[in-house]
Design a protein around this motif. Structure first.
Motif, PDB file in Angstrom:
ATOM      1  N   VAL A   1      95.817  17.532   1.846  1.00  0.00           N
ATOM      2  CA  VAL A   1      97.125  17.121   0.729  1.00  0.00           C
ATOM      3  C   VAL A   1      96.274  17.326  -0.471  1.00  0.00           C
TER       4      VAL A   1
ATOM      5  N   VAL B   1      96.799  16.356  -4.397  1.00  0.00           N
ATOM      6  CA  VAL B   1      97.540  15.247  -5.412  1.00  0.00           C
ATOM      7  C   VAL B   1      97.284  15.425  -6.721  1.00  0.00           C
TER       8      VAL B   1
ATOM      9  N   PHE C   1     102.830  10.607  -2.721  1.00  0.00           N
ATOM     10  CA  PHE C   1     101.983  10.784  -1.787  1.00  0.00           C
ATOM     11  C   PHE C   1     102.172   9.460  -0.579  1.00  0.00           C
TER      12      PHE C   1
ATOM     13  N   ALA D   1      92.389  14.078   1.515  1.00  0.00           N
ATOM     14  CA  ALA D   1      93.168  14.302   0.268  1.00  0.00           C
ATOM     15  C   ALA D   1      92.416  14.645  -0.974  1.00  0.00           C
TER      16      ALA D   1
END
Length: 215
Positions: free
Chosen positions: A8, A10, A42, A56
């Motif tokens: 992910v 961010v 998130f 992440a």
């Protein structure tokens, strides 16, 4: 063949986040699940198990919930999610704050795709990637594990723990009831003993050898 590693992104800069997603997906063994603009977004996404990634990639300077706060929250609530900081900031205090929060690596945004790819692999396989912050000598000392702990004196261990905080060296001297000159001596002695060249290196050594536990 290793399973695909989910990631992910961010970052509050949408164009950068999209470009980074495209790059990561081109690596083959890594797949971006989604990208969000800040830590708060998130946290909301993580309420659904299918949104929990293996790794992440987190920017530091973001509105609402920044990278340090987000990393600290993840370490407490989702410790299996490995965090790599990806930032424009290369100053020592910022790097230390992210490491203290639990980041497994720290990269600058001007790195090459090859370094980014290598960082992902190292974090998944080895648990950390710090080559952009420290020298190969530090990585060598980290791989020695705990064996070097026995070489450290009690006051050196105390100094190491305080070096992991946001205190200045002058403040550390006060906390240890020592002169700044003596503290400088501890620092230089540890630099030589551990083959480390920076405070960031000391922090990483302390974390990897469990002398200091991230928040």
């Amino acid at each position: 063949m290793r399973p695909v590693v989910t990631i992910v992104v961010v970052d509050d800069h949408s164009l950068f986040a999209q470009a980074l997603e495209n790059l990561i997906n081109s690596f083959g063994e890594f797949k971006v699940l989604y990208h969000v603009k800040n830590g708060q977004e998130f946290v909301k996404k993580l309420a659904h198990i299918e949104n929990v990634p293996d790794l992440a990639v987190i920017d530091i300077n973001m509105p609402v919930m920044d990278g340090v706060e987000t990393t600290r929250w993840l370490k407490k609530n989702y410790p299996t999610v490995n965090v790599i900081a990806l930032s424009m900031d290369d100053d020592e205090p910022t790097i230390i704050r992210m490491l203290r929060a639990g980041a497994r690596g720290y990269l600058l945004k001007d790195i090459s795709p090859t370094i980014l790819h290598d960082a992902f692999k190292d974090v998944i396989d080895k648990g950390f990637y710090y080559s952009n912050c420290i020298t190969n000598h530090v990585l060598t000392s980290l791989h020695r594990g705990k064996e070097a702990d026995h070489e450290l004196k009690d006051r050196e261990v105390e100094f190491l723990k305080l070096a992991c905080t946001e205190m200045t060296y002058k403040e550390i001297a006060g906390a240890m009831c020592l002169s700044p000159k003596t503290i400088d001596g501890y620092r230089e002695s540890l630099f030589e003993k551990l083959q480390i060249k920076s405070r960031v290196g000391l922090v990483i050594y302390a974390i990897k050898n469990k002398i200091y536990k991230p928040e």
